[in-house]
Write a protein that holds these residues in place. Structure first.
Motif, PDB file in Angstrom:
ATOM      1  N   ARG A   1      72.169  26.093 -62.640  1.00  0.00           N
ATOM      2  CA  ARG A   1      71.509  25.064 -61.846  1.00  0.00           C
ATOM      3  C   ARG A   1      70.465  24.315 -62.670  1.00  0.00           C
ATOM      4  NH1 ARG A   1      69.415  27.673 -56.374  1.00  0.00           N
ATOM      5  NH2 ARG A   1      68.693  29.267 -57.858  1.00  0.00           N
ATOM      6  N   LEU A   2      70.182  24.804 -63.859  1.00  0.00           N
ATOM      7  CA  LEU A   2      69.163  24.198 -64.701  1.00  0.00           C
ATOM      8  C   LEU A   2      69.819  23.356 -65.790  1.00  0.00           C
ATOM      9  CD1 LEU A   2      66.204  23.934 -65.558  1.00  0.00           C
ATOM     10  CD2 LEU A   2      66.530  25.944 -67.032  1.00  0.00           C
ATOM     11  N   TYR A   3      69.452  22.070 -65.798  1.00  0.00           N
ATOM     12  CA  TYR A   3      69.938  21.170 -66.846  1.00  0.00           C
ATOM     13  C   TYR A   3      68.913  21.160 -67.983  1.00  0.00           C
ATOM     14  CZ  TYR A   3      73.558  19.225 -63.816  1.00  0.00           C
ATOM     15  OH  TYR A   3      74.653  19.053 -63.024  1.00  0.00           O
TER      16      TYR A   3
ATOM     17  N   ASP B   1      55.656  13.113 -67.179  1.00  0.00           N
ATOM     18  CA  ASP B   1      56.747  12.845 -66.248  1.00  0.00           C
ATOM     19  C   ASP B   1      57.469  11.580 -66.654  1.00  0.00           C
ATOM     20  OD1 ASP B   1      56.399  15.000 -64.235  1.00  0.00           O
ATOM     21  OD2 ASP B   1      54.448  14.049 -63.951  1.00  0.00           O
ATOM     22  N   ASP B   2      58.749  11.492 -66.263  1.00  0.00           N
ATOM     23  CA  ASP B   2      59.594  10.324 -66.526  1.00  0.00           C
ATOM     24  C   ASP B   2      60.141   9.796 -65.212  1.00  0.00           C
ATOM     25  OD1 ASP B   2      59.291  10.465 -69.283  1.00  0.00           O
ATOM     26  OD2 ASP B   2      60.956  11.903 -69.481  1.00  0.00           O
ATOM     27  N   ALA B   3      60.396   8.500 -65.193  1.00  0.00           N
ATOM     28  CA  ALA B   3      61.035   7.872 -64.036  1.00  0.00           C
ATOM     29  C   ALA B   3      62.545   7.995 -64.164  1.00  0.00           C
ATOM     30  CB  ALA B   3      60.633   6.406 -63.935  1.00  0.00           C
TER      31      ALA B   3
ATOM     32  N   GLN C   1      66.380  21.445 -75.814  1.00  0.00           N
ATOM     33  CA  GLN C   1      66.630  22.712 -75.134  1.00  0.00           C
ATOM     34  C   GLN C   1      65.590  23.008 -74.052  1.00  0.00           C
ATOM     35  OE1 GLN C   1      67.227  25.843 -78.014  1.00  0.00           O
ATOM     36  NE2 GLN C   1      69.073  24.895 -78.883  1.00  0.00           N
ATOM     37  N   GLU C   2      64.811  21.974 -73.653  1.00  0.00           N
ATOM     38  CA  GLU C   2      63.938  22.092 -72.492  1.00  0.00           C
ATOM     39  C   GLU C   2      64.584  21.407 -71.294  1.00  0.00           C
ATOM     40  OE1 GLU C   2      59.423  22.527 -74.337  1.00  0.00           O
ATOM     41  OE2 GLU C   2      59.983  20.736 -73.181  1.00  0.00           O
ATOM     42  N   GLY C   3      64.099  21.721 -70.065  1.00  0.00           N
ATOM     43  CA  GLY C   3      64.683  21.193 -68.846  1.00  0.00           C
ATOM     44  C   GLY C   3      64.636  19.671 -68.787  1.00  0.00           C
ATOM     45  N   CYS C   4      65.648  19.061 -68.144  1.00  0.00           N
ATOM     46  CA  CYS C   4      65.745  17.610 -68.065  1.00  0.00           C
ATOM     47  C   CYS C   4      66.398  17.238 -66.730  1.00  0.00           C
ATOM     48  CB  CYS C   4      66.551  17.040 -69.229  1.00  0.00           C
ATOM     49  SG  CYS C   4      68.235  17.716 -69.303  1.00  0.00           S
ATOM     50  N   THR C   5      66.426  15.937 -66.431  1.00  0.00           N
ATOM     51  CA  THR C   5      67.022  15.432 -65.190  1.00  0.00           C
ATOM     52  C   THR C   5      68.118  14.412 -65.478  1.00  0.00           C
ATOM     53  OG1 THR C   5      64.902  15.763 -64.072  1.00  0.00           O
ATOM     54  CG2 THR C   5      66.506  14.347 -62.973  1.00  0.00           C
ATOM     55  N   PHE C   6      67.912  13.556 -66.496  1.00  0.00           N
ATOM     56  CA  PHE C   6      68.917  12.534 -66.809  1.00  0.00           C
ATOM     57  C   PHE C   6      68.991  12.390 -68.326  1.00  0.00           C
ATOM     58  CE2 PHE C   6      64.875  10.656 -65.854  1.00  0.00           C
ATOM     59  CZ  PHE C   6      64.638   9.766 -66.890  1.00  0.00           C
ATOM     60  N   ASP C   7      70.071  11.758 -68.812  1.00  0.00           N
ATOM     61  CA  ASP C   7      70.380  11.718 -70.247  1.00  0.00           C
ATOM     62  C   ASP C   7      69.318  11.002 -71.072  1.00  0.00           C
ATOM     63  OD1 ASP C   7      72.666  13.118 -69.791  1.00  0.00           O
ATOM     64  OD2 ASP C   7      73.994  11.373 -69.787  1.00  0.00           O
TER      65      ASP C   7
ATOM     66  N   CYS D   1      59.679  10.367 -59.937  1.00  0.00           N
ATOM     67  CA  CYS D   1      59.140  10.841 -61.214  1.00  0.00           C
ATOM     68  C   CYS D   1      59.487  12.316 -61.374  1.00  0.00           C
ATOM     69  CB  CYS D   1      57.628  10.658 -61.281  1.00  0.00           C
ATOM     70  SG  CYS D   1      57.108   8.930 -61.385  1.00  0.00           S
ATOM     71  N   VAL D   2      60.042  12.671 -62.534  1.00  0.00           N
ATOM     72  CA  VAL D   2      60.432  14.054 -62.815  1.00  0.00           C
ATOM     73  C   VAL D   2      59.800  14.477 -64.137  1.00  0.00           C
ATOM     74  CG1 VAL D   2      62.595  13.901 -61.530  1.00  0.00           C
ATOM     75  CG2 VAL D   2      62.543  13.257 -63.953  1.00  0.00           C
ATOM     76  N   SER D   3      59.734  15.793 -64.357  1.00  0.00           N
ATOM     77  CA  SER D   3      59.110  16.331 -65.563  1.00  0.00           C
ATOM     78  C   SER D   3      59.865  15.870 -66.803  1.00  0.00           C
ATOM     79  CB  SER D   3      59.085  17.870 -65.516  1.00  0.00           C
ATOM     80  OG  SER D   3      58.265  18.304 -64.441  1.00  0.00           O
ATOM     81  N   SER D   4      59.104  15.618 -67.879  1.00  0.00           N
ATOM     82  CA  SER D   4      59.680  15.111 -69.129  1.00  0.00           C
ATOM     83  C   SER D   4      59.806  16.244 -70.134  1.00  0.00           C
ATOM     84  CB  SER D   4      58.804  13.994 -69.698  1.00  0.00           C
ATOM     85  OG  SER D   4      59.263  13.621 -70.971  1.00  0.00           O
ATOM     86  N   PRO D   5      60.981  16.461 -70.742  1.00  0.00           N
ATOM     87  CA  PRO D   5      61.116  17.480 -71.778  1.00  0.00           C
ATOM     88  C   PRO D   5      60.386  17.046 -73.054  1.00  0.00           C
ATOM     89  CG  PRO D   5      63.145  16.226 -71.585  1.00  0.00           C
ATOM     90  CD  PRO D   5      62.264  15.770 -70.472  1.00  0.00           C
ATOM     91  N   GLN D   6      59.763  18.003 -73.747  1.00  0.00           N
ATOM     92  CA  GLN D   6      59.004  17.710 -74.949  1.00  0.00           C
ATOM     93  C   GLN D   6      59.781  18.031 -76.219  1.00  0.00           C
ATOM     94  OE1 GLN D   6      56.069  16.084 -74.647  1.00  0.00           O
ATOM     95  NE2 GLN D   6      56.618  16.154 -72.468  1.00  0.00           N
TER      96      GLN D   6
END
Length: 1422
Positions: A872-874, A828-830, A845-851, A837-842
């Motif tokens: 709706r999916l970033y 997870d990332d802040a 082309q995986e889901g993300c929340t911020f740049d 805390c949100v999930s972290s892309p590995q």
């Protein structure tokens, strides 16, 4: 035995014969019956087995084993046990399951005994072996079970029967190997062929020193046999080498036809070159094709040695003698010495004659300096002697023996002969190793006074040394004695100075005046000091004048004293005497100061009758200002009658010397009657009482502030006015909720996080929101943390400190406490606000929340919509123009192909240019297109002359064209574009340039170097190497040598190298005239081919040969003879394109003459002169240079050691290469020995480490030098110590200089008094202001009193702080230089504006004072 071997051999031949014929079948007992009896109803075989049972029926090509098994007829009697019971190898086998031995008669044994390592059959057939079959190492059957017993020339290798060493498999047999057969190790060949080895090509060949003799033998190499190396010849033929591929005698040896050996040449033997003689006979030459001794030598009886001639040996010519012995000639057919020399004992050298040798004329003694021939004997001339050696006459010295004065004076000027010894005249002494006499100097040795006083006045002989008399000192050159003066630094005792100058002494080897005395201007007298005289220390003044000291470099009276009697005396001051500063007065009269230049008593004091003291004032004494009284009697002032009286709130005590303060309960009229005497009091109903919050003490002399827990309150104000945040609860002062008592119960302090004295939840909660009391300590709630100095609880975010996981998870979901810090859980990332805390892309082309989550994977990515589709999916996507690529890293990276050849996955990736496609994962041009000039797009293949191209094949559509250096399609030489430009037609009458051929040199073998290396002159500097444009290696010269450009025999000579850049602009060609007819022999701009940069192409070879052979070779033939004759060859290093032509880097080689090096400028000028004569034509190469030629030719130094990767030098890897002018040198590094073949002329070519030295013992090894850091560190420490000492001395000197000044004390007192005076005036003004306001605001008495009290308290506090500030500033202020005047303290009271706040007012005073603070000026000056 022979019969048995024949039987076994017969078994090994397949298909030779079989037990049964083709139309027969076999029974289990070996009996053969006709195939017709098969299934005929009768038992032809025992029990009818095989012939009547269809299960045992075999094909016509097969036969039955005893067990009934069918095998091929060809396997019978082939020496192999195919049936398993050996029944296929014997005619009448044993009954199954027994094994049939091959013995006669047949012996039957159990099958378990077969191949068990034991011989059970009489003939060992149970252990039979065959090629490729298994075998063991167990030879219990007495050697009968080995492979060799059954198969000749075999052995058991790796448990398998194989051909023995020296044998090979041929037609299923092991036969001996021949030469050229394949092998693995030497024993494969040596076992069957002597003197053979398994060579590098893994074939059998003759060993070193042997040559092939048929297919299976080798013999010793003999003379004239072919060879490759010298070792092959010298192994069995002493003094032989391999020359031109065959064994020949070494240089100096000849073939003896009888013994076929090489024997050394002797004198009178035939020869061709001198080396054939000198290599075996020293001091010999090849003269007239025979070996002869050199001039000066003769042959011995054996004719194998040349003996050197001696003096008196026979001779015919002078050359026979002087060629081997200097200073000899042939006289009367004998070698004799010259007249001035004689023969030594062994008659090999002529040595010079000596004193007392015979002579005829003086010339016979000429080799003996300062000698002549007297009475036929060589003797020394007058003034010289031969005491030390008869070979030289030495000039007499002082202390040498003599007979007459001339023996000395002729040799040493100013000397005489005294008592048969040469001595110097009186007053003189010997020098220059007793070869001269000079006047004595001071410190020279002597024996009596006359030795010194004769040359030097006022000198004496003191303890054997010339020295100056008392009061005198020596000059620097020691030639005079001068009278001493003050400042001379050569004295040792006081009398050295006092004898010359009265009142002086010797101090530290320097004449100085006694303390209290001062040197005159000419330093010849010492005069007593007075006031204002210059000085250095106090004793300079006090030893001359009592009560004086040295201040700022001059004598002054001590503080409190003044100069009198014309500055020769110091007397103590009294009141009203003149002064400059306060200490002038106070140090003489206590409690006095200097005011307006005169001494007066301090404030509060008055003078006595005789003006020698100051008395303290009393009440009712006269006064002028308040301080006259208050400084003497506390709480007093100067009233309107100018008499000292008590202040309001005070009364005169019974002793009339003090003022007594009013008490609580005393009568009063106004607040001042109480407040001036008792702090925190006022006048209430005609009596003094304490203000709210305060309580009188037992003596009614003080108002004491109430405290927490006091039980004297009646209402809340009794507590809150004394202690903030308190209340009166049940007649007791208590802190409000959220506060607790501190500072001795005098204050209420608000609870903070971490306080450990809480009792209820409200103690913390009412003080700090989001807190609670836990175990007696105020703590923030879970998920919150203390901040603002523990006065608030703030909700935690990611990155805040923590102790346990609940600290974080209660505030931020999916967070943990990691090493004392709140952090998001793994994976997870802040978010940027750190509150979630949100999930972290590995990967991309995986889901993300911020740049930032994507930028961590690749800084060219961001959090957006995949393929630009709104959902709706970033996801982590690449920036516009970039594509996600996963073949280089697991997380993927953003990649954008920009040029042809870049990686791609589909057509969309290659959209950066026109006509670009994606093929084989690379951006490439479409068919019929080529990359453009910048590779960021594609253009159509060239169609006409002048179109862009990169390779020659790009111009294939245009006939007879090439892609030239400017990347355009151009016509070949001798061709021109057609009318459409889409092809090239031949140009009629084109001039064909002359392309000379390079002389190739000898073809050679790179491994052996042959036949390049020859010891005769010129060929020994050859080596075998690759030459541009040649398929096979050729002989060429070693670096530093070259052969003539027109020679093909590779005679290398030493050269000197010059580097030039030559700019060629034109070549000879054709152009069209107006009528389209060709005009040849016309120079046109040169065209540069890209192939010129590839030395292996014919284009490079052609242009190189044109420039070097027909160009420079012809040009140097047209230069001056001293240059043209030395020209050897040239070499092209590089060809590049210039702005107007072709720039060629050329090495020019001239024959080496190190004592006549030609200057580069001179060589350049010769080349320019030749070009001028040829109008710029470069020889006959049909190439031309443009005017001015000095710009077309440029020279620079060429470093053979570094340029071209050291290709032009041949120093050893462990040698230093030193670039010199027009050449280079090699030298072995430290610790290496030079084993170069020609170390005298070409050192540093073979450097080796001596056997008794290891690289560990070398300070420099393999180019790496070890520095002696211990010495370097010691030097740095020493330098640092000296620097530290100098800096410390400078600081000490400056400090001592400043300490001489008493500016500290003077400035301190002046500044303090001025400051206090200003504060008292301000205080007086405030009291007056209070009295005026009291009259106007009688209704607000309480508030006014309280405000006034606060102001007075602040005033006293500020007054104390100002006092401390003054003292601190004064102490911190540095004193001025000795030559600076002490500034006086300015009066700043007129510049201060009134203010409502006392401390602000005082701050203004301080600020204003600071502006004019003398300390500031002093500090800046220092």
């Amino acid at each position: 035995m022979i019969q048995q071997k024949a039987y076994l051999l017969l078994l090994l031949i397949n298909g030779v014969w079989c037990f049964c014929k083709k139309d027969e079948m076999r029974c289990m007992d070996g009996k053969c019956i006709s195939i017709k009896h098969h299934m005929d109803g009768r038992n032809d075989c025992i029990g009818g087995k095989y012939d009547e049972d269809w299960k045992y029926w075999c094909k016509s090509s097969q036969l039955n084993c005893a067990t009934g098994r069918c095998i091929s007829r060809s396997k019978f009697q082939n020496g192999v046990n195919d049936c398993g019971d050996n029944s296929d190898e014997v005619e009448f086998p044993c009954k199954p399951p027994l094994f049939s031995c091959l013995s006669d008669p047949v012996v039957c044994i159990p099958k378990s005994n077969v191949k068990d390592g034991n011989m059970d059959c009489p003939d060992a057939s149970d252990e039979v072996k065959r090629l490729g079959g298994e075998c063991g190492l167990n030879n219990d059957c007495e050697g009968n079970c080995t492979c060799g017993r059954f198969v000749e020339n075999t052995a058991c290798i790796n448990k398998t029967c194989q051909c023995a060493a020296g044998y090979k498999l041929l037609s299923k047999k092991c036969v001996p190997r021949n030469l050229d057969d394949a092998c693995a190790v030497d024993v494969d060949c040596l076992t069957v062929m002597d003197h053979t080895v398994c060579g590098n090509s893994s074939i059998c060949q003759c060993g070193r020193g042997y040559i092939r003799n048929g297919t299976r033998s080798c013999r010793q190499i003999m003379l004239t046999d072919p060879c490759v190396t010298d070792e092959e010849c010298s192994m069995f033929n002493n003094n032989s080498i391999c020359s031109t591929g065959s064994c020949d005698c070494n240089l100096g040896y000849i073939l003896d036809n009888e013994t076929l050996t090489c024997i050394p040449r002797k004198l009178d033997d035939e020869c061709n070159i001198t080396e054939e003689c000198t290599s075996v006979i020293e001091n010999s030459l090849c003269i007239n094709d025979t070996c002869q001794c050199q001039t000066g030598y003769y042959g011995n009886d054996m004719l194998d040695t040349c003996l050197k001639r001696k003096i008196f040996d026979e001779c015919r010519l002078n050359e026979d003698c002087y060629s081997v012995m200097n200073y000899t000639s042939c006289v009367d057919e004998q070698c004799q010495c010259d007249n001035s020399r004689k023969a030594n004992e062994d008659r090999r050298v002529c040595v010079q004659k000596e004193i007392h040798d015979e002579c005829e004329v003086t010339e016979d003694c000429q080799l003996i300096e300062n000698s002549f021939c007297e009475n036929s004997i060589c003797n020394c001339i007058i003034g010289f002697h031969n005491y030390h050696s008869n070979a030289t006459c030495h000039k007499r010295k002082i202390f040498d023996a003599c007979d007459v004065h001339e023996d000395c004076s002729n040799a040493v000027k100013y000397s005489i002969c005294s008592e048969e010894i040469c001595t110097c005249e009186l007053g003189r002494i010997s020098e220059n190793n007793d070869t001269a006499c000079r006047w004595r100097l001071l410190e020279d040795s002597c024996s009596k006074n006359s030795d010194c006083e004769t040359p030097i006045e006022n000198s004496i002989c003191d303890n054997g040394t010339c020295a100056c008399d008392l009061g005198y000192q020596a000059t620097i050159n020691g030639t005079e004695c001068l009278l001493r003066q003050i400042g001379d630094d050569t004295c040792t005792v006081d009398i050295d100075c006092s004898a010359a100058v009265n009142h002086s002494e010797c101090l530290n080897k320097t004449c100085v005046c006694l303390s209290g005395y001062l040197a005159s201007k000419n330093n010849t007298e010492c005069k007593i000091r007075n006031i204002t005289s210059p000085c250095d220390v106090d004793s300079d003044c006090s030893d001359a004048i009592g009560d004086s000291l040295c201040f700022e470099g001059s004598c002054q009276c001590v503080s409190g004293y003044m100069a009198t009697h014309n500055n020769t005396n110091c007397e103590i001051r009294i009141l009203q005497d003149t002064c400059s500063i306060d200490t002038d007065c106070s140090d003489a009269v206590v409690n006095s100061n200097c005011s307006e230049g005169f001494c007066f008593c301090n404030s509060g004091y008055k003078s006595n009758e005789n003006m020698t003291g100051c008395l303290l004032r009393e009440l009712n004494d006269s006064c002028i200002v308040n301080t006259d009284c208050s400084d003497a009697v506390n709480s007093s002032f100067c009233d309107l009658n100018e008499t000292c009286g008590c202040m309001q709130g005070f009364s005169i005590a019974g002793d009339w010397v003090s003022c007594e303060a009013n008490k609580i309960g005393d009568k009063c009229i106004e607040d001042a009657d109480c407040g001036n005497a008792i702090e925190h009091s006022l006048c209430n109903k005609g009596k003094c009482a304490c203000v709210g919050g305060f309580l009188e003490n037992d003596k009614n002399t003080q108002c004491i502030r109430r405290k927490i827990f006091d039980k004297t309150c009646q209402r809340t104000n009794d507590c809150s006015l004394a202690v903030s945040h308190s209340s009166c609860i049940q007649k007791q002062c208590m802190c409000n909720s959220g506060y607790y008592a501190t500072n001795g119960n005098q204050t209420c302090t608000k609870f903070k996080i971490g306080d450990k004295n809480c009792k209820t939840v409200f103690d913390c909660k009412d003080a700090v929101s989001k807190s609670s009391c836990r175990n007696g300590e105020c703590q923030c709630l879970n998920g919150y943390m203390a901040e603002n100095n523990n006065t608030a609880c703030q909700k935690r975010i990611i990155g805040d400190p923590c102790v346990k996981g609940l600290d974080c998870s209660s505030a931020v979901y999916k967070s943990i406490c990691n090493n004392g810090t709140c952090d998001c859980d793994v994976g997870d990332d802040a978010i940027p606000e750190l509150t979630k805390c949100v999930s972290s892309p590995q990967k991309l082309q995986e889901g993300c929340t911020f740049d930032a989550q994507c930028e961590r994977l690749d800084n060219l990515s961001y959090c957006g919509f995949l393929h630009g589709i709104l959902t709706r999916l970033y996801t982590c996507v690449c920036d516009d123009g970039y594509f996600a690529r996963f073949d280089r890293k697991p997380t993927g990276d953003c990649y954008a192909p920009r040029k042809i050849g870049d990686f791609c996955e589909n057509m969309g990736w290659c959209s950066f240019g026109d006509f670009v496609q994606c093929e084989d994962n690379a951006c490439s041009c479409r068919p019929s297109f080529i990359p453009n000039a910048t590779y960021n797009g594609c253009i159509h293949e060239p169609e006409v002359v002048g179109d862009f191209c990169r390779e020659d094949y790009h111009c294939r559509a245009i006939s007879n064209s090439l892609c030239y250096g400017n990347n355009t399609c151009q016509c070949h030489y001798k061709f021109e574009p057609n009318d459409n430009g889409n092809g090239c037609n031949p140009v009629p009458h084109t001039l064909q340039p002359v392309v000379p051929k390079e002389l190739p040199g000898l073809q050679c073998d790179v491994r052996t170097g042959g036949p390049c290396f020859k010891k005769d002159f010129g060929r020994k500097y050859n080596r075998c190497g690759r030459i541009p444009g040649r398929q096979h290696p050729r002989c060429k010269c070693v670096p530093g040598y070259s052969n003539k450009y027109f020679e093909d025999i590779n005679l290398c000579q030493e050269i000197q190298t010059y580097f030039f850049y030559i700019n060629i602009t034109h070549e000879l060609g054709c152009e069209k005239k107006m009528d389209d007819s060709p005009l040849c022999y016309k120079y046109q701009p040169i065209r540069i081919l890209k192939q010129y940069n590839n030395e292996n192409t014919r284009y490079f070879l052609e242009i190189r040969n044109r420039i070097i052979i027909t160009g420079l070779g012809t040009l140097f033939n047209d230069t001056s003879a001293y240059i043209g004759d030395r020209y050897v060859n040239s070499e092209i290093l590089n060809i590049t394109e210039s702005t107007d032509g072709m720039r060629v880097g050329v090495l020019i080689y001239l024959a080496a003459e190190y004592f006549n090096i030609i200057n580069e400028t001179e060589l350049e000028q010769e080349m320019i002169d030749s070009l001028i004569r040829s109008q710029g034509a470069l020889g006959s190469s049909q190439l031309k240079l443009s005017w001015p030629f000095d710009e077309a030719i440029e020279h620079r130094d060429f470093d053979e050691c570094t340029e071209q990767n050291g290709e032009h030098m041949d120093c050893d890897a462990t040698a230093w290469c030193l670039n010199t002018r027009v050449s280079y040198m090699c030298s072995c590094r430290h610790g290496y020995q030079d084993w170069s073949p020609d170390s005298n002329h070409r050192p540093g070519r073979n450097c080796v480490i001596p056997p008794d030295i290891t690289t560990d013992s070398l300070s420099c090894s393999n180019g790496k030098c070890e520095n002696k850091w211990e010495y370097i560190s010691l030097a740095l420490v020493g330098f640092g110590f000296v620097l530290f000492t100098l800096i410390g001395y400078e600081i000490y000197a400056r400090k001592k200089k400043l300490e001489k000044s008493d500016i500290y004390y003077k400035l301190q007192k002046a500044a303090k008094k001025a400051k206090l005076k200003e504060l008292r005036e301000r205080r007086k003004t405030i009291r007056k202001k209070k009295q005026d306001e009291k009259k106007k605001k009688k209704n607000s008495t309480d508030n006014l009193n309280e405000q006034t009290n606060i102001e007075l308290n602040e005033l006293e506090t500020c007054e104390e702080s100002v006092d401390e500030t003054i003292v601190t500033n004064v102490n911190e202020t540095e004193p001025p230089d000795d030559n600076e005047d002490i500034p006086t303290t300015p009066n700043t009271s007129d510049n201060i504006e009134p203010t409502d706040n006392i401390c602000e007012m005082e701050t203004d005073i301080d600020a204003e004072t600071e502006k004019n603070d003398p300390g500031e000026t002093l500090e800046e000056s220092v």
